[in-house]
Write a protein that holds these residues in place. Sequence first.
Motif, mmCIF file in Angstrom:
data_model
loop_
_atom_site.group_PDB
_atom_site.id
_atom_site.type_symbol
_atom_site.label_atom_id
_atom_site.label_comp_id
_atom_site.label_asym_id
_atom_site.label_seq_id
_atom_site.Cartn_x
_atom_site.Cartn_y
_atom_site.Cartn_z
ATOM 1 N N LEU A 68 9.388 -0.315 -13.365
ATOM 2 C CA LEU A 68 9.065 0.095 -14.722
ATOM 3 C C LEU A 68 8.824 1.596 -14.810
ATOM 4 O O LEU A 68 9.263 2.247 -15.755
ATOM 5 N N LYS A 69 8.163 2.148 -13.796
ATOM 6 C CA LYS A 69 7.913 3.596 -13.821
ATOM 7 C C LYS A 69 9.217 4.376 -13.755
ATOM 8 O O LYS A 69 9.391 5.366 -14.464
ATOM 9 N N ALA A 76 12.079 3.405 -14.805
ATOM 10 C CA ALA A 76 12.773 3.279 -16.096
ATOM 11 C C ALA A 76 12.116 4.183 -17.140
ATOM 12 O O ALA A 76 12.800 4.846 -17.921
ATOM 13 N N LEU A 77 10.803 4.231 -17.169
ATOM 14 C CA LEU A 77 10.106 5.028 -18.176
ATOM 15 C C LEU A 77 10.297 6.530 -17.900
ATOM 16 O O LEU A 77 10.379 7.326 -18.832
ATOM 17 N N ASP A 78 10.378 6.893 -16.629
ATOM 18 C CA ASP A 78 10.574 8.311 -16.294
ATOM 19 C C ASP A 78 11.970 8.776 -16.691
ATOM 20 O O ASP A 78 12.176 9.951 -16.969
#
Lengths: 102, 102
Positions: free
Chosen positions: B94-95, B97-99
């Motif tokens: 998730l990190k 993807a968010l980055d």
Amino acid sequence: MSESLRALSDIDRVIHEPARLMIVSLLYLSQQADFLWLLRQTELTKGNLSAHMAKLEQAGYVGVEKRFQGKIPQTLYRLTESGRNGFEQYRATLKRALDQSR
Amino acid sequence: MSESLRALSDIDRVIHEPARLMIVSLLYLSQQADFLWLLRQTELTKGNLSAHMAKLEQAGYVGVEKRFQGKIPQTLYRLTESGRNGFEQYRATLKRALDQSR
């Protein structure tokens, strides 16, 4: 419990759904995107992608423009300002929560 | 599309559900936690918390121990090794993807 974890209770579930998170991230990165491009990028089925786009439209997060490129109909999507804000808020909430558990 | 966004398609939905993400984060941060403490921390209803704990148990992510503290029954939960690994992998996916959308 830390507020950053409790904030997960109120997370925006329109954006949190994995396929929509992928779509919204793609739209956030591009000015606009057409249906067929989104279809290729996400590898969703037509039916699934349509349903997710309808949900994002209903939430006011996505604007749609239908036009012709020559004789070929095109459906163009872009994030609305509300969609950009919603995504930025979602991302900040989730990052804070994930950083909590380091 | 970047692989980090496409990875959202395969995100672990057992952990992704917001209430369970909150519970798993809490368990990740503590050695073990009892049902009543989780109830207070998460502000879920008893029925909801029970249902989420059952789902996490079924996935093999949470181990349960029932015991008595004096005459008071206690239900203690902890993340299994598979639960810790699952959460760490979820968080990394998730990190990334968010980055991607910075």
